[in-house]
Design an enzyme around this catalytic site. Structure first.
Site, PDB file in Angstrom:
ATOM      1  N   TYR A 137       0.911  43.343  -1.022  1.00 54.16           N
ATOM      2  CA  TYR A 137       1.389  42.967  -2.366  1.00 54.16           C
ATOM      3  C   TYR A 137       1.911  44.252  -2.999  1.00 54.16           C
ATOM      4  O   TYR A 137       1.394  44.725  -3.988  1.00 54.16           O
ATOM      5  CB  TYR A 137       0.187  42.401  -3.122  1.00 54.16           C
ATOM      6  CG  TYR A 137       0.460  41.617  -4.379  1.00 54.16           C
ATOM      7  CD1 TYR A 137       1.476  40.694  -4.473  1.00 54.16           C
ATOM      8  CD2 TYR A 137      -0.386  41.779  -5.484  1.00 54.16           C
ATOM      9  CE1 TYR A 137       1.676  39.953  -5.631  1.00 54.16           C
ATOM     10  CE2 TYR A 137      -0.209  41.050  -6.643  1.00 54.16           C
ATOM     11  CZ  TYR A 137       0.827  40.135  -6.715  1.00 54.16           C
ATOM     12  OH  TYR A 137       1.000  39.400  -7.864  1.00 54.16           O
TER      13      TYR A 137
ATOM     14  N   THR B 197       5.289  31.969   9.007  1.00 54.43           N
ATOM     15  CA  THR B 197       5.840  33.274   8.653  1.00 54.43           C
ATOM     16  C   THR B 197       6.961  33.558   9.633  1.00 54.43           C
ATOM     17  O   THR B 197       6.719  33.629  10.845  1.00 54.43           O
ATOM     18  CB  THR B 197       4.772  34.378   8.739  1.00 54.43           C
ATOM     19  OG1 THR B 197       3.698  34.082   7.840  1.00 54.43           O
ATOM     20  CG2 THR B 197       5.364  35.737   8.384  1.00 54.43           C
TER      21      THR B 197
ATOM     22  N   GLU C 265       9.413  34.371   0.595  1.00 56.69           N
ATOM     23  CA  GLU C 265       9.097  35.739   0.187  1.00 56.69           C
ATOM     24  C   GLU C 265       9.896  36.701   1.047  1.00 56.69           C
ATOM     25  O   GLU C 265       9.757  36.721   2.281  1.00 56.69           O
ATOM     26  CB  GLU C 265       7.600  36.026   0.309  1.00 56.69           C
ATOM     27  CG  GLU C 265       6.773  35.300  -0.728  1.00 56.69           C
ATOM     28  CD  GLU C 265       5.316  35.702  -0.756  1.00 56.69           C
ATOM     29  OE1 GLU C 265       4.636  35.376  -1.751  1.00 56.69           O
ATOM     30  OE2 GLU C 265       4.847  36.341   0.221  1.00 56.69           O
TER      31      GLU C 265
END
Length: 403
Positions: free
Chosen positions: A123, A250, A192
Site C-alpha cells: 500500500y 491478480t 489496481e
C-alpha cells in the site's frame, strides 16, 4: 560526439516506439508449434527461444531455459543474470550471428513467466492511501499513524495470479445490506495499477534483510493488476484486512523487465515526511522514471509515473523479512495502487470516481466501476533517448458472475 544507439538484427527492435529494443531483453515463457512451454526473450516483434539457444550451444544456463518457468534460471544468481544478459546482447546485436531461433511473437502463446511461490500486496502510494482514506475516514484521519514509518501490506493468494489475457470472473460474495449480509455478485469491481517485483534469491528464516541486500535480491518487474471487489472488501476487511475481495485474480504481464534494463532510469520517489528507522534507509534512490497508466476498452483512463511512490520495492522486501520471514525465489511483491495527485493520474476507479459518486465517461457512456465484458489494460515504459524499455500488454476481461 553523437551517442550511437545500440542496434539489433531484429528490425522492429530498432523502432523508437518498440517496447522491446535490445536495451530491454525481458524474459518470459512461451509455447509454439505444439511444443511445451519454455523460456524466451522478447526482442522487437520476435521471441528468442532460449531453450533452443542452449541446445545449439549458443548460451549456457545449466539447462534451466528448457523449464516451463523462469525460477530455475533466476535462482542461479546475479552473476549469472549479468553474464547471460551480456551474451544475449551479443547474439541479438546488428552484427550478431544469423540463423538464431527467433519466432514471430504473434504466433506464440505466452504463459505465466514464474512459478509464484507467494504473493504479497503493499500500500505504497501516499496519494492512493490518502485518497482512499479521505473517502472512508475524512482528510484529518486519512493516513494511519504508522503509514509513513513502514510499508503496509497483506499476504494475498499466489494461486490466483494469472498471465495477461486471462479472463477474470466477477466474484460472488457477502456485502453489507440494510438488514444484514446480502449474497450477491460484486457490484463495485475495480482494478489496481501496480508494479510487481520478483524476488530472485532465497533468504534464511530468522535472519533480516537490509535494504541494500533486498535491492540486490530483486530480479525484475512486471505490470500487475490486483482486481478488487470493493463492496465485498468493505464488509469483510475489518479487523484483518482484505480476503476474498482480493482473491478473485491478480493479472501480471508476461515479460519480466529486469532490474538491469531499468538501471539507467533510476530515480528518487516522493519526499519523506519523517526520518526512517535504520533498516529502511536507502543509500541510493529506489525508484525508476516509469510512465504507467491504464485503459478501459482501449480508452486511456489515467497516466502517472512510478516516482510518485513513497515506498520502494527494496524497502518493502526488507520490511517483509524484518521479522525473520524467509523469502523465496519467485515471491511476488505488489507495490499497491500507483496514483498521482490528480484524478486522471489515479490507478483505481475507487479514487477516480470518488467511491462511485462521480461517474467517468468510457466510450461515451457514464461508468463508476467495471462492467461485464470490459477489458482493462495496463501499460508501462521507461523512455530513453531514441528507445523505450517497455513491459508490453497486461490485460484482462471481466466475465459475468456465476450465481
Amino acid at each position: 560526439m553523437t551517442h550511437q544507439i545500440p542496434r539489433s538484427q531484429v528490425t522492429a527492435a530498432n523502432d523508437p516506439s518498440c517496447d522491446f529494443p535490445i536495451q530491454n531483453l525481458p524474459y518470459g515463457v512461451f509455447s509454439s508449434d505444439g511444443a511445451g512451454p519454455r523460456c524466451g526473450v522478447a526482442i522487437g516483434d520476435k521471441v528468442l527461444d532460449l531453450a533452443a539457444c542452449e541446445a545449439l550451444g549458443l548460451i549456457d544456463a545449466g539447462g534451466t531455459f528448457a523449464a516451463p518457468q523462469m525460477n530455475d534460471f533466476i535462482a542461479r544468481g546475479r552473476a549469472e543474470w549479468d553474464r547471460t544478459r551480456a551474451r544475449l546482447t551479443e547474439l541479438l546485436a546488428a552484427d550478431g550471428p544469423r540463423d538464431l531461433p527467433l519466432l514471430a511473437m504473434a504466433e506464440v502463446t505466452l504463459h505465466l513467466p514464474i512459478r509464484v511461490t507467494e504473493f504479497t500486496d503493499f500500500y505504497a502510494s501516499k496519494n492512493h492511501a490518502f485518497n482512499v482514506g479521505v473517502l472512508f475516514r475524512g482528510p484529518e484521519n486519512a493516513l494511519p499513524a504508522q503509514w509513513t514509518h513502514m510499508p503496509i501490506g497483506y499476504n494475498g493468494r499466489a494461486s490466483s495470479v494469472v498471465v495477461s489475457g486471462t479472463d477474470i470472473r466477477r466474484p460472488m460474495g457477502q456485502v453489507k445490506g440494510e438488514a444484514g449480509p446480502e449474497w450477491t455478485a460484486c457490484r463495485r469491481l475495480d482494478l489496481e495499477l501496480e508494479l510487481g517485483a520478483i524476488v530472485g534469491a532465497d533468504s534464511t528464516m530468522g535472519q533480516r534483510i537490509g535494504v541494500d541486500q533486498a535491492e540486490d535480491m530483486i530480479f525484475g518487474y512486471v505490470l500487475l493488476n490486483d482486481w478488487s471487489a470493493r463492496d465485498i472488501q468493505a464488509w469483510e476487511y475489518q479487523p484483518l484486512g482484505p480476503f476474498q475481495a482480493k482473491a478473485l485474480g491478480t493479472t501480471i504481464s508476461p515479460w519480466i523487465v529486469t532490474q538491469a534494463a531499468l538501471e539507467p532510469f533510476r530515480s528518487a520517489g516522493a519526499p519523506r515526511d519523517n526520518d526512517l528507522l535504520p533498516y529502511l534507509r536507502e543509500d541510493r534512490p529506489g525508484f525508476y522514471d516509469l510512465t504507467l497508466g491504464w485503459t478501459m476498452n482501449d480508452q486511456q483512463m489515467a497516466r502517472t509515473n512510478y516516482t510518485v511512490m513513497y515506498w520502494s520495492s527494496a524497502q518493502q522486501l526488507a520490511h517483509h523479512a524484518v521479522s525473520g520471514c524467509p523469502m523465496r525465489v519467485g515471491d511476488l511483491l505488489g507495490t499497491g495502487t500507483i496514483s498521482g495527485p490528480a484524478a486522471d493520474q489515479t490507478g483505481a476507479l475507487l479514487e477516480m470516481t470518488q467511491g462511485g459518486k462521480v461517474p467517468v465517461t468510457v466510450n461515451g457512456a457514464p461508468r463508476t466501476f467495471i462492467e461485464d465484458g470490459d477489458e482493462v489494460g495496463l501499460f508501462g515504459f521507461a523512455q530513453g533517448e531514441g528507445f523505450r524499455v517497455g513491459f508490453g500488454p497486461c490485460t484482462g476481461r471481466i466475465l459475468p458472475a456465476q450465481p
